[in-house]
Design a protein around this motif. Sequence first.
Motif, PDB file in Angstrom:
ATOM      1  N   LEU A  92     -99.757 -30.586  24.579  1.00  0.00           N
ATOM      2  CA  LEU A  92     -99.448 -30.034  25.900  1.00  0.00           C
ATOM      3  C   LEU A  92     -97.993 -29.626  25.976  1.00  0.00           C
ATOM      4  CD1 LEU A  92    -101.315 -32.133  28.567  1.00  0.00           C
ATOM      5  CD2 LEU A  92    -101.532 -29.719  28.071  1.00  0.00           C
TER       6      LEU A  92
ATOM      7  N   ARG B  25    -118.497 -10.046  50.189  1.00  0.00           N
ATOM      8  CA  ARG B  25    -118.517  -9.031  51.252  1.00  0.00           C
ATOM      9  C   ARG B  25    -118.610  -7.620  50.698  1.00  0.00           C
ATOM     10  NH1 ARG B  25    -114.198 -11.950  54.906  1.00  0.00           N
ATOM     11  NH2 ARG B  25    -112.760 -10.973  53.473  1.00  0.00           N
TER      12      ARG B  25
ATOM     13  N   ALA C  84    -114.546 -13.215  48.402  1.00  0.00           N
ATOM     14  CA  ALA C  84    -114.135 -11.807  48.377  1.00  0.00           C
ATOM     15  C   ALA C  84    -115.251 -10.928  47.819  1.00  0.00           C
ATOM     16  CB  ALA C  84    -112.868 -11.651  47.534  1.00  0.00           C
TER      17      ALA C  84
ATOM     18  N   PHE D 289    -106.588 -26.038  42.084  1.00  0.00           N
ATOM     19  CA  PHE D 289    -106.151 -24.664  42.280  1.00  0.00           C
ATOM     20  C   PHE D 289    -107.205 -23.686  41.768  1.00  0.00           C
ATOM     21  CE2 PHE D 289    -103.631 -21.011  40.676  1.00  0.00           C
ATOM     22  CZ  PHE D 289    -103.182 -20.566  41.902  1.00  0.00           C
TER      23      PHE D 289
ATOM     24  N   ARG E 150    -100.882 -32.834  36.633  1.00  0.00           N
ATOM     25  CA  ARG E 150    -100.809 -31.387  36.712  1.00  0.00           C
ATOM     26  C   ARG E 150    -102.156 -30.741  36.406  1.00  0.00           C
ATOM     27  NH1 ARG E 150     -99.516 -27.935  33.541  1.00  0.00           N
ATOM     28  NH2 ARG E 150     -99.040 -29.357  31.850  1.00  0.00           N
TER      29      ARG E 150
ATOM     30  N   LEU F 271    -102.763 -13.178  42.644  1.00  0.00           N
ATOM     31  CA  LEU F 271    -103.085 -14.007  43.805  1.00  0.00           C
ATOM     32  C   LEU F 271    -102.786 -13.270  45.098  1.00  0.00           C
ATOM     33  CD1 LEU F 271    -101.862 -17.510  42.667  1.00  0.00           C
ATOM     34  CD2 LEU F 271    -104.198 -16.711  42.933  1.00  0.00           C
TER      35      LEU F 271
ATOM     36  N   ARG G  79     -92.726 -28.378  35.287  1.00  0.00           N
ATOM     37  CA  ARG G  79     -92.812 -29.749  34.803  1.00  0.00           C
ATOM     38  C   ARG G  79     -91.894 -30.678  35.563  1.00  0.00           C
ATOM     39  NH1 ARG G  79     -93.353 -29.179  28.473  1.00  0.00           N
ATOM     40  NH2 ARG G  79     -95.575 -28.740  28.442  1.00  0.00           N
TER      41      ARG G  79
ATOM     42  N   LEU H 231    -101.501 -16.730  53.282  1.00  0.00           N
ATOM     43  CA  LEU H 231    -102.372 -17.229  52.217  1.00  0.00           C
ATOM     44  C   LEU H 231    -101.732 -17.010  50.863  1.00  0.00           C
ATOM     45  CD1 LEU H 231    -105.072 -18.468  51.476  1.00  0.00           C
ATOM     46  CD2 LEU H 231    -106.028 -16.170  51.370  1.00  0.00           C
TER      47      LEU H 231
ATOM     48  N   LEU I 175    -105.470 -10.902  45.647  1.00  0.00           N
ATOM     49  CA  LEU I 175    -106.681 -11.599  46.087  1.00  0.00           C
ATOM     50  C   LEU I 175    -106.613 -11.907  47.571  1.00  0.00           C
ATOM     51  CD1 LEU I 175    -109.321 -13.156  45.507  1.00  0.00           C
ATOM     52  CD2 LEU I 175    -107.915 -15.152  45.048  1.00  0.00           C
TER      53      LEU I 175
ATOM     54  N   MET J 262     -96.470 -25.319  41.792  1.00  0.00           N
ATOM     55  CA  MET J 262     -96.641 -26.746  41.509  1.00  0.00           C
ATOM     56  C   MET J 262     -97.273 -26.975  40.150  1.00  0.00           C
ATOM     57  SD  MET J 262     -97.821 -28.516  45.027  1.00  0.00           S
ATOM     58  CE  MET J 262     -97.585 -30.183  44.461  1.00  0.00           C
ATOM     59  N   ILE J 263     -98.197 -26.093  39.753  1.00  0.00           N
ATOM     60  CA  ILE J 263     -98.888 -26.403  38.493  1.00  0.00           C
ATOM     61  C   ILE J 263     -98.220 -25.771  37.290  1.00  0.00           C
ATOM     62  CG2 ILE J 263    -101.108 -26.728  39.609  1.00  0.00           C
ATOM     63  CD1 ILE J 263    -101.922 -24.032  38.583  1.00  0.00           C
TER      64      ILE J 263
ATOM     65  N   LEU K  17    -107.099  -8.753  49.563  1.00  0.00           N
ATOM     66  CA  LEU K  17    -108.490  -8.336  49.457  1.00  0.00           C
ATOM     67  C   LEU K  17    -109.373  -9.185  50.353  1.00  0.00           C
ATOM     68  CD1 LEU K  17    -110.087  -6.385  47.561  1.00  0.00           C
ATOM     69  CD2 LEU K  17    -110.616  -8.383  46.186  1.00  0.00           C
ATOM     70  N   LEU K  18    -109.013 -10.477  50.433  1.00  0.00           N
ATOM     71  CA  LEU K  18    -109.853 -11.426  51.171  1.00  0.00           C
ATOM     72  C   LEU K  18    -109.740 -11.208  52.666  1.00  0.00           C
ATOM     73  CD1 LEU K  18    -111.557 -13.711  50.053  1.00  0.00           C
ATOM     74  CD2 LEU K  18    -109.710 -15.253  50.613  1.00  0.00           C
ATOM     75  N   LEU K  19    -108.512 -10.944  53.153  1.00  0.00           N
ATOM     76  CA  LEU K  19    -108.307 -10.944  54.604  1.00  0.00           C
ATOM     77  C   LEU K  19    -108.265  -9.550  55.202  1.00  0.00           C
ATOM     78  CD1 LEU K  19    -105.876 -13.917  54.738  1.00  0.00           C
ATOM     79  CD2 LEU K  19    -108.094 -13.758  55.837  1.00  0.00           C
TER      80      LEU K  19
ATOM     81  N   LEU L 119     -98.857 -23.302  45.385  1.00  0.00           N
ATOM     82  CA  LEU L 119     -99.717 -24.101  44.493  1.00  0.00           C
ATOM     83  C   LEU L 119     -99.471 -23.730  43.034  1.00  0.00           C
ATOM     84  CD1 LEU L 119    -103.267 -24.359  46.082  1.00  0.00           C
ATOM     85  CD2 LEU L 119    -102.001 -26.171  44.953  1.00  0.00           C
ATOM     86  N   LEU L 120     -99.365 -22.408  42.801  1.00  0.00           N
ATOM     87  CA  LEU L 120     -99.137 -21.938  41.438  1.00  0.00           C
ATOM     88  C   LEU L 120     -97.842 -22.513  40.895  1.00  0.00           C
ATOM     89  CD1 LEU L 120    -100.198 -20.019  39.238  1.00  0.00           C
ATOM     90  CD2 LEU L 120     -98.744 -18.249  40.204  1.00  0.00           C
TER      91      LEU L 120
ATOM     92  N   VAL M 226     -94.320 -24.467  32.192  1.00  0.00           N
ATOM     93  CA  VAL M 226     -95.469 -24.642  31.299  1.00  0.00           C
ATOM     94  C   VAL M 226     -95.885 -23.287  30.756  1.00  0.00           C
ATOM     95  CG1 VAL M 226     -97.815 -25.499  31.136  1.00  0.00           C
ATOM     96  CG2 VAL M 226     -96.187 -26.600  32.660  1.00  0.00           C
TER      97      VAL M 226
ATOM     98  N   LEU N   8    -100.850 -19.869  48.115  1.00  0.00           N
ATOM     99  CA  LEU N   8    -101.351 -19.849  46.739  1.00  0.00           C
ATOM    100  C   LEU N   8    -100.202 -19.841  45.738  1.00  0.00           C
ATOM    101  CD1 LEU N   8    -104.381 -17.404  47.028  1.00  0.00           C
ATOM    102  CD2 LEU N   8    -104.427 -19.861  46.761  1.00  0.00           C
TER     103      LEU N   8
END
Lengths: 669, 221
Positions: B221, A669, A666, A655, A648, B107, B146, B132, B110, B142-143, B113-115, B139-140, B94, B136
């Motif tokens: 942890l 630009r 970002a 990530f 993890r 996210l 548990r 996107l 973000l 997944m991490i 903002l990016l696209l 992914l978030l 977690v 993201l």
Amino acid sequence: MPAVAGLACVAALFAIGLVAVAIGRSRAGTTVVYGASLLVSAIVLLFALTHLILASPPASVTLPLGLPWIGAHFRIDALAAFFLIIVNLGGAIASIYALGYGAHEASPLRVLPFYPAFLGAMNLVVLADDAFVFLLSWEFMSLVSWGMVVAHHRVAANVRAGYIYLVMASFGTLCLFLAFGVLAGTGGQYSFAAMRAGQLTPALALIAGTLTLIGAGSKAGIVPLHVWLPLAHPAAPGHVSALLSGVMTKVGVYGFIRVVFDLIGEPTPYAGLIVAAIGGITAALGVLYALMQHDLKRLLAYHTVENIGIIFIGLGLALAFRANGIEWAAALALAAALFHVFNHSVFKSLLFFGAGSVLMATGERDMEHLGGLIHRMPHTAFAFLIGCMAISALPPLNGFVSEWLTFQAILVSPQLPQWGLKLVIPAVGALLALSAALAAACFVKAFGVTFLGRARSNAAQAAHEVDQFQRVAMFVLVTLCILAGIFPGFVIDALAPVTRALVGGTMPQQAFLPWLSVVPIVASRSSYNGLLILLFLVGSATLTAAIIHRFATRATRRSPIWDCGFPLASPVAQYTSSSFAMPIRRVFGASVFRVREQLDMPPPGAMRAGHFQVRVFDPAWFAIYGPIARSVRSTGIFLNRIQFLTIRSYLTLVFGALVVLLLVVAAWR
Amino acid sequence: MDTIGFDIAHLLSGGMLVLSLLLLFQTRIIAVINVFALQAIVLALSVAWQAYLQQAPHLMVTAAIALIVKGLIIPFALQRIVRRLDIHREVETVIAAGPTMLAGLALVALSILLLQPSEGSVLTREDLAFALAVILLGLLMMITRRNAVTQIIGFMSLENGLILAATGSRGMPLVVEISVAFSILIAFVVFGIFVFRIRERFDTVDVAAIDRFRGERREHL
């Protein structure tokens, strides 16, 4: 000389290296390998001499080797021919010396295969005409010389020296790699011809020049990149030390000249200032370090640093003058630098041969254990004395001419239009003057403590003169020192094609002057005639001797030497090397060297012996390399932790990296 | 392009994003699987609508694959796994749900903002921004989880985002879609086998057990 002939000789040297693997164990093998190396080096030397003296046009050849469809480019021009002379003169004479010295090698197979390969690699660096061949042979040269540095690998200090050498050499090659990358540009033109034709923006030229100064300078030994040099040069066997110090550092200088003068093109005046200032600092610090040493070979190695500094002063001046279009002054400075390259290769080889002979005769490198060798090794002592005089720039020997020419170039510096240069270059001249004076002190110490006085150890007492090969090698170099000092005009005339090619001018008044004079600028300002000075010295000395013998008594009297009022019989009571250096150590020690002097004096009445301990540190270690090593270590320990994370955590790292990169995009630009 | 078509495409992509955020917020495994199934169905609708908009009938195949494989088979299989392994428990996170949601919103911001300033038609742009964000968030997920099953779902949700991105732009060949679908299926099979193996050996599907077994888990942890 066609470049193919040079390449054939390089191939012959590599072949000798391979043969040496097979025959190295036998006693005759040593003679065969060094004899063959001598022959091949002498052939290349002759070719290069004729090429330079006849001022032949550049010859190039492309072999279908190396990178496919690109091939390997080789070229011999005036600059390459001059450095071929340096490499092969040093190589040939070191081979003569090694015919005697190498016979005493305990494990010849650790030296013999590398020696001819090393000579071949240095020739190949000089002949290379594209970045690929240049870097390949440069790295090969570093690698085979490393093999000889660690030849006596049972001594722990040698292995450490080899490790530091390897790290510094790789770092230097990396910088050169990047410099050629900048020069090649996005088109990827790796041949020198294309780089010469290409035009760089000033910023890129500055980056390429700085990288070359670091890369080639670490091989040549400019401060603070010199740290490997006083460790690695003394570690090798005697003849190899002479090659490393006298010749390989010059290949470093060649790399710098080739890239900065030939490939980059038009410099800015302040680039010359930087190079000259670094040269001045290198010269002064190098000789100060040298004075602190009591290991004879290490003293000589530190002294190489000083001479490299003098050469770089000349090169920096040449750059500054060329950038301002004063061609004749640039030619003067460059000729001074190249002349010093030649001179240093001659007398530094001579001195290392002398140190090697002393080491062979006594088994000692520490001057505190030597002394009185002039009685037992008179020929070596005489040759070493001439070398000391030459490197201390005493007329009429060769060292004087090149340092004098460098000073003449410094005296022209008020003609430069930039105020920064006008102000700083005289300061560089002061550093040069300081280092010249300290060099004389250094070699009074080296010769006096080693060869004069009484023997400080049984080994020095039992020393004997070395064999005829070693003496022949040393006396050839002595002759060269004297000849180049008396007839400097011939050397400068031979250098004219090089200066014409690199800075577009020659020394104006110099071409084939009568009476063997050297006139750097105009005859009314300054001129030098080595022959005249020699005649004057011989004449006045003869006259003085005659007068003394005429008016004083001719009878030889034997009496006890003056003992300063202490009639102590022990040779330990003599003036030692550290006592000689003490005044200078007191002046510069605390600030430059962080000298720690510890005196343990027993109270009156106590019977134990007193102790005096001096520890001298090279500031480059704790100011630069110590912090670098510590940060590498702590980074390594930190990164080591990353190896043992949970799945993890790895995903989180990925990530996090992705999000950070997206944020950068970002924000961009 | 007519506005109603644009609005519907927008609605469906936005729906996927909302479902992604909902996935992050679920506390029970069965609920997570159900929300994932719902997201796959919305994906199928979105792809079908794109097929209609772009006049690309082969996208219908993609939509069908999404519907059948990801909307029905995989959720069904996952539910079976959960029942057989008897892990109807709360999802072990977690980071608590609140901070995770905040991170998820950041996210999304973000990705928009990016696209937003990029080239291309409005639809492609918005679609890519949503896709996107879904990637993201997957992914978030997944991490921040548990449990192996929820990690699988995070991965599948990420794949949903990829397909959304791929179908939003014109001219993606069918071969790519089919291969993506197969890779998801195979990944699912591999994950499933792994989950069973983990369970057999460690009596739990908490991946922390694997870390403990490797001797690398730190107690804090």
